[in-house]
Scaffold this active site. Sequence first.
Site, PDB file in Angstrom:
ATOM      1  N   ARG A   1       2.151  -3.358   4.172  1.00  0.00           N
ATOM      2  CA  ARG A   1       3.442  -2.781   3.789  1.00  0.00           C
ATOM      3  C   ARG A   1       3.941  -1.925   4.945  1.00  0.00           C
ATOM      4  NH1 ARG A   1       3.703  -6.211   0.734  1.00  0.00           N
ATOM      5  NH2 ARG A   1       3.917  -6.193  -1.531  1.00  0.00           N
TER       6      ARG A   1
ATOM      7  N   GLU B   1      12.543  -2.879   5.724  1.00  0.00           N
ATOM      8  CA  GLU B   1      12.744  -4.334   5.706  1.00  0.00           C
ATOM      9  C   GLU B   1      13.710  -4.815   4.638  1.00  0.00           C
ATOM     10  OE1 GLU B   1       8.592  -5.622   4.975  1.00  0.00           O
ATOM     11  OE2 GLU B   1       9.344  -6.544   3.146  1.00  0.00           O
TER      12      GLU B   1
ATOM     13  N   HIS C   1       8.067 -10.908   6.826  1.00  0.00           N
ATOM     14  CA  HIS C   1       7.313 -10.968   5.560  1.00  0.00           C
ATOM     15  C   HIS C   1       7.040 -12.422   5.157  1.00  0.00           C
ATOM     16  CE1 HIS C   1       6.306  -8.045   2.135  1.00  0.00           C
ATOM     17  NE2 HIS C   1       5.566  -9.127   1.988  1.00  0.00           N
TER      18      HIS C   1
HETATM   19  P1  NAI Z   1      -6.549  -5.806  -2.942  1.00  0.00           P
HETATM   20  O1  NAI Z   1      -6.153  -4.908  -4.065  1.00  0.00           O
HETATM   21  O2  NAI Z   1      -7.413  -6.982  -3.228  1.00  0.00           O
HETATM   22  O3  NAI Z   1      -7.240  -4.959  -1.786  1.00  0.00           O
HETATM   23  C1  NAI Z   1      -6.777  -3.744  -1.333  1.00  0.00           C
HETATM   24  C2  NAI Z   1      -7.971  -2.960  -0.843  1.00  0.00           C
HETATM   25  O4  NAI Z   1      -7.504  -1.772  -0.223  1.00  0.00           O
HETATM   26  C3  NAI Z   1      -8.921  -2.537  -1.967  1.00  0.00           C
HETATM   27  O5  NAI Z   1     -10.244  -2.915  -1.638  1.00  0.00           O
HETATM   28  C4  NAI Z   1      -8.757  -1.029  -2.044  1.00  0.00           C
HETATM   29  O6  NAI Z   1      -9.954  -0.356  -2.421  1.00  0.00           O
HETATM   30  C5  NAI Z   1      -8.370  -0.717  -0.605  1.00  0.00           C
HETATM   31  N1  NAI Z   1      -7.674   0.539  -0.434  1.00  0.00           N
HETATM   32  C6  NAI Z   1      -6.792   1.150  -1.243  1.00  0.00           C
HETATM   33  N2  NAI Z   1      -6.348   2.282  -0.687  1.00  0.00           N
HETATM   34  C7  NAI Z   1      -6.968   2.395   0.509  1.00  0.00           C
HETATM   35  C8  NAI Z   1      -6.935   3.342   1.560  1.00  0.00           C
HETATM   36  N3  NAI Z   1      -6.141   4.412   1.489  1.00  0.00           N
HETATM   37  N4  NAI Z   1      -7.707   3.122   2.645  1.00  0.00           N
HETATM   38  C9  NAI Z   1      -8.501   2.042   2.725  1.00  0.00           C
HETATM   39  N5  NAI Z   1      -8.584   1.115   1.767  1.00  0.00           N
HETATM   40  C10 NAI Z   1      -7.821   1.287   0.679  1.00  0.00           C
HETATM   41  O7  NAI Z   1      -5.166  -6.269  -2.287  1.00  0.00           O
HETATM   42  P2  NAI Z   1      -4.911  -7.547  -1.364  1.00  0.00           P
HETATM   43  O8  NAI Z   1      -4.594  -8.729  -2.198  1.00  0.00           O
HETATM   44  O9  NAI Z   1      -5.997  -7.657  -0.370  1.00  0.00           O
HETATM   45  O10 NAI Z   1      -3.544  -7.114  -0.652  1.00  0.00           O
HETATM   46  C11 NAI Z   1      -3.494  -6.040   0.258  1.00  0.00           C
HETATM   47  C12 NAI Z   1      -2.038  -5.720   0.539  1.00  0.00           C
HETATM   48  O11 NAI Z   1      -1.462  -6.813   1.273  1.00  0.00           O
HETATM   49  C13 NAI Z   1      -1.148  -5.619  -0.707  1.00  0.00           C
HETATM   50  O12 NAI Z   1      -1.190  -4.327  -1.270  1.00  0.00           O
HETATM   51  C14 NAI Z   1       0.204  -5.934  -0.168  1.00  0.00           C
HETATM   52  O13 NAI Z   1       0.835  -4.720   0.220  1.00  0.00           O
HETATM   53  C15 NAI Z   1      -0.065  -6.786   1.064  1.00  0.00           C
HETATM   54  N6  NAI Z   1       0.408  -8.166   0.946  1.00  0.00           N
HETATM   55  C16 NAI Z   1       1.251  -8.655   1.913  1.00  0.00           C
HETATM   56  C17 NAI Z   1       1.704  -9.955   1.857  1.00  0.00           C
HETATM   57  C18 NAI Z   1       2.578 -10.530   2.930  1.00  0.00           C
HETATM   58  O14 NAI Z   1       3.114 -11.638   2.749  1.00  0.00           O
HETATM   59  N7  NAI Z   1       2.741  -9.875   4.061  1.00  0.00           N
HETATM   60  C19 NAI Z   1       1.347 -10.824   0.728  1.00  0.00           C
HETATM   61  C20 NAI Z   1       0.415 -10.231  -0.212  1.00  0.00           C
HETATM   62  C21 NAI Z   1       0.004  -8.936  -0.109  1.00  0.00           C
END
Ligand code: NAI
Length: 331
Positions: free
Chosen positions: A234, A263, A295
Amino acid sequence: MKVIFFSAKPYDRQFFNRYNNIPGLETEYYETHLGPHIVNVIEDAYAVCVFVNDKLSAPVLEAIAAKGVKVIALRCAGFNNLDLDAAKRLGLRVCRVPAYSPEAVAEHTIAMLLTLNRKTHKAYNRVREQNFSLDGLLGFNLSGKTIGVIGTGKIGKAFCKIMLGFGCTVVAYDVYEDAGLKELGVAYKSQGEVLATADILSLHCPLTAENHYLINSDTLAQMKDGVIVLNTSRGGLISTADMIEALKSKKVGALGIDVYEQEEKLFFRDLSENIIEDDTIQRLMSFPNVLVTAHQAFFTDEALSQIAKVTLGSIAAFAEGSEPSPEVILV
Ligand code: NAI
């Protein structure tokens, strides 16, 4: 039963129409993003389906609830654009698609890294103009480099596995440590240690109030000179103003971003005939070592299929009075 889509693109129609085999489920699509200016079009809708840059603030949710909408379906994983407390207070049910294709995002992150390092975007243009010189295209081996990963959830995990395959040392910070990744050789460290040791830093954590501007002048100062920073999570995780200063001083060697803090005013639209008023993104794009994609990390056939199937399934489950699987439910 009607579902109204906002920020709907031709590919959204294509995939949602392809997988809509739910009897009686009618779809209505609006290309504009959801905000106070457009809530009036919502009539007789059971659900509203939105994407990353739709703004679901408390007033917008109040207007939606007053229209009789029961379900907000986010066709994305992140939900920082929605006021969850307000949704709960208003009795709205909210679902998302937590994992449509972690590999899609992880693989795009690698594509950005390889482009920045091996300058394939420049090579492509050069060779087409019969310029076969290599000057200025020098890269480095990824093998043996240290990759820092912030957030080892679904996407971060997929990214770590690919980087291990490249022969990299992977160090990671997450509030929860993944035992499987540790077995594969990922070393969990404090966030400070990850920032200080990474040759390449990749952000895979969600945006929260606590980690807004995680990458700022202070944290940039802790990093190695010439670090490559990648962000497919993000935009708000990086202070763009501080990043520009770090690029100018060469503290940051290259930046690859698929997300940008402003964005919603730019991405997912063809603005090629417009004057861009956002000077910050123009400055960012002026650097030869910055790669911006709009994105698109999620944008694969597999991911769009999964998004449509899971979203339609969740709406149908709510409508039938049976709950969808717990991981898709936010409220
Ligand atoms: P997820 O929920 O599976 O993993 C997120 C991880 O980040 C978790 O293990 C959590 O414990 C950890 N976390 C939370 N706060 C943290 C912090 N302050 N410091 C370190 N680790 C922390 O989510 P997923 O599916 O891996 O997605 C991650 C992010 O990717 C989403 O939140 C979204 O913003 C972004 N995303 C971007 C896309 C794109 O097309 N560019 C598409 C899908 C998701």
